[in-house]
Write an enzyme that holds these catalytic residues in place. Structure first.
Site, PDB file in Angstrom:
ATOM      1  N   LYS A  69     -39.202   5.924  42.854  1.00 38.80           N
ATOM      2  CA  LYS A  69     -39.861   5.750  41.604  1.00 38.80           C
ATOM      3  C   LYS A  69     -40.791   4.756  41.498  1.00 38.80           C
ATOM      4  O   LYS A  69     -41.845   4.681  41.331  1.00 38.80           O
ATOM      5  CB  LYS A  69     -38.819   5.972  40.636  1.00 38.80           C
ATOM      6  CG  LYS A  69     -39.493   5.918  38.986  1.00 38.80           C
ATOM      7  CD  LYS A  69     -38.387   6.130  38.079  1.00 38.80           C
ATOM      8  CE  LYS A  69     -38.920   5.740  36.697  1.00 38.80           C
ATOM      9  NZ  LYS A  69     -38.002   5.788  35.601  1.00 38.80           N
ATOM     10  N   GLU A 105     -34.181  -0.963  50.291  1.00 35.33           N
ATOM     11  CA  GLU A 105     -34.021   0.015  51.084  1.00 35.33           C
ATOM     12  C   GLU A 105     -34.813   1.100  51.462  1.00 35.33           C
ATOM     13  O   GLU A 105     -34.912   1.225  52.920  1.00 35.33           O
ATOM     14  CB  GLU A 105     -32.636   0.796  50.656  1.00 35.33           C
ATOM     15  CG  GLU A 105     -31.358  -0.213  50.440  1.00 35.33           C
ATOM     16  CD  GLU A 105     -31.210  -0.530  49.089  1.00 35.33           C
ATOM     17  OE1 GLU A 105     -32.317  -0.908  48.317  1.00 35.33           O
ATOM     18  OE2 GLU A 105     -30.209  -0.800  48.516  1.00 35.33           O
ATOM     19  N   GLY A 146     -34.526   7.784  37.275  1.00 36.77           N
ATOM     20  CA  GLY A 146     -34.255   7.977  38.696  1.00 36.77           C
ATOM     21  C   GLY A 146     -33.225   9.054  39.106  1.00 36.77           C
ATOM     22  O   GLY A 146     -33.400   9.991  39.698  1.00 36.77           O
ATOM     23  N   ARG A 147     -32.124   8.854  38.153  1.00 37.70           N
ATOM     24  CA  ARG A 147     -30.869   9.879  38.618  1.00 37.70           C
ATOM     25  C   ARG A 147     -31.359  11.171  37.869  1.00 37.70           C
ATOM     26  O   ARG A 147     -30.111  11.956  37.697  1.00 37.70           O
ATOM     27  CB  ARG A 147     -29.439   9.175  37.960  1.00 37.70           C
ATOM     28  CG  ARG A 147     -29.643   8.792  36.489  1.00 37.70           C
ATOM     29  CD  ARG A 147     -28.429   7.654  36.348  1.00 37.70           C
ATOM     30  NE  ARG A 147     -28.559   6.883  34.959  1.00 37.70           N
ATOM     31  CZ  ARG A 147     -29.170   5.781  34.677  1.00 37.70           C
ATOM     32  NH1 ARG A 147     -29.914   5.410  35.911  1.00 37.70           N
ATOM     33  NH2 ARG A 147     -29.008   5.473  33.551  1.00 37.70           N
ATOM     34  N   GLU A 182     -23.903   5.461  36.518  1.00 36.47           N
ATOM     35  CA  GLU A 182     -24.833   4.715  36.224  1.00 36.47           C
ATOM     36  C   GLU A 182     -25.476   4.835  34.711  1.00 36.47           C
ATOM     37  O   GLU A 182     -25.967   3.836  34.183  1.00 36.47           O
ATOM     38  CB  GLU A 182     -26.063   4.973  37.136  1.00 36.47           C
ATOM     39  CG  GLU A 182     -27.054   3.619  37.181  1.00 36.47           C
ATOM     40  CD  GLU A 182     -27.886   4.015  38.587  1.00 36.47           C
ATOM     41  OE1 GLU A 182     -29.047   4.839  38.455  1.00 36.47           O
ATOM     42  OE2 GLU A 182     -28.019   3.217  39.664  1.00 36.47           O
ATOM     43  N   HIS A 221      -5.692  18.226  51.050  1.00 31.83           N
ATOM     44  CA  HIS A 221      -4.679  17.605  52.327  1.00 31.83           C
ATOM     45  C   HIS A 221      -5.107  16.106  52.340  1.00 31.83           C
ATOM     46  O   HIS A 221      -4.931  15.473  53.271  1.00 31.83           O
ATOM     47  CB  HIS A 221      -5.280  18.311  53.373  1.00 31.83           C
ATOM     48  CG  HIS A 221      -5.005  19.702  53.378  1.00 31.83           C
ATOM     49  ND1 HIS A 221      -3.698  20.294  53.787  1.00 31.83           N
ATOM     50  CD2 HIS A 221      -5.546  20.506  53.002  1.00 31.83           C
ATOM     51  CE1 HIS A 221      -3.625  21.455  53.576  1.00 31.83           C
ATOM     52  NE2 HIS A 221      -4.722  22.030  53.001  1.00 31.83           N
ATOM     53  N   LYS A 254     -29.433  -7.340  43.230  1.00 27.64           N
ATOM     54  CA  LYS A 254     -30.458  -7.179  44.145  1.00 27.64           C
ATOM     55  C   LYS A 254     -31.058  -8.680  44.156  1.00 27.64           C
ATOM     56  O   LYS A 254     -31.709  -9.073  44.942  1.00 27.64           O
ATOM     57  CB  LYS A 254     -31.504  -6.372  43.160  1.00 27.64           C
ATOM     58  CG  LYS A 254     -31.222  -4.920  43.337  1.00 27.64           C
ATOM     59  CD  LYS A 254     -32.392  -4.144  42.601  1.00 27.64           C
ATOM     60  CE  LYS A 254     -32.014  -2.710  42.653  1.00 27.64           C
ATOM     61  NZ  LYS A 254     -32.998  -1.875  41.658  1.00 27.64           N
TER      62      LYS A 254
HETATM   63  O1  F6P Z   1     -29.802   1.406  41.940  1.00 24.54           O
HETATM   64  C1  F6P Z   1     -30.749   1.393  41.108  1.00 24.54           C
HETATM   65  C2  F6P Z   1     -31.934   2.252  41.068  1.00 24.54           C
HETATM   66  O2  F6P Z   1     -32.898   1.868  40.251  1.00 24.54           O
HETATM   67  C3  F6P Z   1     -31.540   3.626  40.586  1.00 24.54           C
HETATM   68  O3  F6P Z   1     -31.307   3.925  39.211  1.00 24.54           O
HETATM   69  C4  F6P Z   1     -32.560   4.352  41.318  1.00 24.54           C
HETATM   70  O4  F6P Z   1     -32.375   5.881  41.261  1.00 24.54           O
HETATM   71  C5  F6P Z   1     -32.578   3.879  42.641  1.00 24.54           C
HETATM   72  O5  F6P Z   1     -32.333   2.366  42.580  1.00 24.54           O
HETATM   73  C6  F6P Z   1     -33.834   3.962  43.515  1.00 24.54           C
HETATM   74  O6  F6P Z   1     -35.010   3.649  42.815  1.00 24.54           O
HETATM   75  P1  F6P Z   1     -36.512   3.845  43.312  1.00 24.54           P
HETATM   76  O7  F6P Z   1     -36.452   5.388  43.159  1.00 24.54           O
HETATM   77  O8  F6P Z   1     -37.326   3.157  42.542  1.00 24.54           O
HETATM   78  O9  F6P Z   1     -36.736   3.544  44.751  1.00 24.54           O
END
Ligand code: F6P
Length: 527
Positions: free
Chosen positions: A194, A200, A251-252, A337, A368, A496
């Site tokens: 987003k 990452e 995002g979610r 979240e 199990h 972060k």
């Molecule tokens: O972990 C926090 C967060 O902002 C989530 O809410 C989101 O889905 C994820 O990181 C990934 O964010 P982005 O889509 O901006 O890479």
């Protein structure tokens, strides 16, 4: 807006819990009311729900529904659906429902359908391009968990010979072994973020691009596409095929947007549109059905009853369909979240508990592993079973076994077994030396443990869309009654920021000013 604990219904629920609710017994409830199943099972689009094995009676439900009304749930739901700025801490609307509404039926319809049409046309183009055998989605959190959950769930709609991969972790053990198996000429990377700033995702995208060049690849524009609200940053990365979305898509809640591109590539345009249709049908159910028959509302109210009155700390999700193996992980982000908050919308500390821990594994695997604890542990953990009537394979006998297991588990949780019943059974010979009465205690089950069973006719794009939307609205319901903002996630920011500060120290080894534990660990890891 009235917070749940400021209502008359909240006080009445406390009184009801102390007087009867705490001692409610499911077995007695079924014995005295032959119509309990009929009264407490509900039909929503694509989803049938048996709520009868929950610790509620007519009074509990009446008071919970009164609570929803006193908190103004219908008005707040409507405000969200209209596009008001219900995400107050970020000054944003919350309109994931607009992403699955038919043309002209919700705010921002023109923009939504323009991107949807373009994204689906591109997905069809990729599906028709025999060169691409491997599609790699690089994203994390909401830019990963939705597609990663849905693609295997709808495997029956996939195309043989095309593989979808998901890379999320900044840990190189995620992407490195995958890249080692891929052929750059046949691979398409989708960078899903987003913000297009997430550490990452940017690290993995960079690693993928470096690998692509090292393999002799040159055409980044053809082999990389992006799904993001930050089109400018994607362009700076060298990506020209970008599908955008908007700040009012959390995002979610974003798998319905361009973030769903891997899903569309896996299942095709018609199936993706069906997926949206299923979700939209659930949106209408949530928007239009009276609260007493409104399934997401009822599930959200049960969550409040268990969390705030019974004090249960978690809920276990048990999908009896291997395709739904990532559903618990997806729901963890959706629920924890969204509702893992400790202050209300006005910043006041909450005097009651919010999000439970959500966890689980597909049945029968969980049986199990941790079901021992569900049956005989000291905590009561409501379980949510998901059963699918018709499988996508022809192994009829195995499917019957699966369904029998699903039914047996909710039955066992409810029925339990007394020590006398256990004693009347033949004791296993291995227990020699233990008094029969002692052994009977070990072999007894308290029972009266609650569960919900959701039933789908089949796992299809439409039913899965409806199921996910059901969960979204359920989470909204409990969050709204708790008076929290379910749509921000400030809790992820501190870690972060500290990570950014520690990163250079891992190279330099500088531990100046750190607490002794972090300094000691950093020294050990960087030496
Ligand atoms: O972990 C926090 C967060 O902002 C989530 O809410 C989101 O889905 C994820 O990181 C990934 O964010 P982005 O889509 O901006 O890479």
């Amino acid at each position: 807006m009235i917070r749940c604990d400021h209502t008359g219904a909240w006080a009445a629920l406390h009184g009801h819990y102390a007087a009867q609710g705490r001692d409610f017994d499911l077995r007695e409830a079924f014995a005295i009311d032959p119509a309990r199943f009929a009264a407490l099972s509900f039909e929503a689009p694509e989803v049938f729900a048996d709520l009868s094995k929950n610790l509620v009676d007519a009074t509990t439900l009446r008071l919970l529904l009164q609570l929803a009304a006193e908190c103004g749930l219908p008005e707040r739901r409507d405000a969200m659906l209209r596009g008001e700025l219900v995400n107050a801490t970020e000054g944003r609307a919350v309109l994931h429902t607009a992403l699955r509404a038919p043309r002209g039926a919700a705010p921002f319809s023109d923009e939504v359908h323009a991107v949807l049409d373009a994204m689906l046309a591109y997905a069809e183009q990729v599906r028709g391009d025999a060169q691409f055998t491997d599609i790699v989605n690089i994203g994390i959190g909401g830019s990963d968990l939705g597609p990663q959950m849905v693609v295997p769930a709808l495997d029956a709609c996939g195309t043989p010979g095309r593989r979808l991969h998901f890379v999320s972790n900044v840990d190189g053990h995620d992407i490195a072994p995958l890249l080692a198996r891929l052929d750059a000429r046949k691979t398409l990377f989708i960078v899903a973020s987003k913000t297009f700033t997430t550490q990452e995702t940017m690290a993995n995208a960079q690693a993928a691009r470096d690998w692509f060049f090292a393999q002799g690849g040159t055409d980044v524009a053809r082999h990389f596409s992006a799904t993001t609200t930050n089109v400018k940053a994607a362009a700076a990365f060298g990506i020209t095929t970008t599908f955008g979305f908007w700040d009012w898509v959390g995002g979610r809640y974003s798998l319905w947007s361009a973030i769903g591109l891997p899903i569309a590539i896996a299942i095709g345009e018609a199936n993706f549109r069906d997926f949206l249709t299923g979700a939209h049908a659930m949106d209408r159910h949530f928007a239009e059905t009276p609260l007493a028959k409104n399934l997401p509302v009822l599930l959200g109210l049960l969550d409040i009853w268990y969390r705030n009155f019974h004090g249960f700390t978690s809920r276990s999700v048990a999908p009896y369909h291997q395709g739904l193996k990532r559903l618990p992980a997806y729901l963890q982000q959706l629920e924890m979240e969204s509702n893992g908050k400790r202050v209300d919308i006005d910043g006041r500390a909450l005097p009651f508990a919010t999000s439970p821990v959500v966890w689980g594994e597909p049945g029968t695997n969980g049986q199990h592993a941790y079901f021992q604890m569900l049956h005989q542990g000291t905590d009561v953990i409501p379980v949510e079973f998901i059963a699918v009537k018709t499988p996508a394979h022809k192994l009829v006998d195995q499917h019957r076994k699966l369904l029998a297991n699903c039914l047996a588990q909710s039955q066992a949780l409810m029925r339990g077994k007394t020590a006398d019943q256990a004693a009347a059974e033949t004791a296993p010979t291995a227990a020699a030396g233990l008094a029969p009465t002692v052994l009977a205690q070990h072999r007894s089950f308290p029972g009266n443990r609650p569960s919900t069973t959701l039933v789908l006719e089949a796992l299809t794009p439409r039913s899965l869309g409806a199921l996910i939307a059901l969960y979204e609205h359920r989470v909204y319901t409990s969050g709204a009654l708790w008076g929290i903002n379910s749509f921000d996630q400030w809790g992820v920011e501190l870690g972060k920021a500290l990570c950014d500060q520690l990163l250079p120290r891992l190279s330099s080894g500088d531990t100046t000013g750190l607490d002794a534990s972090t300094a000691g660990l950093l020294a050990r890891l960087s030496a």
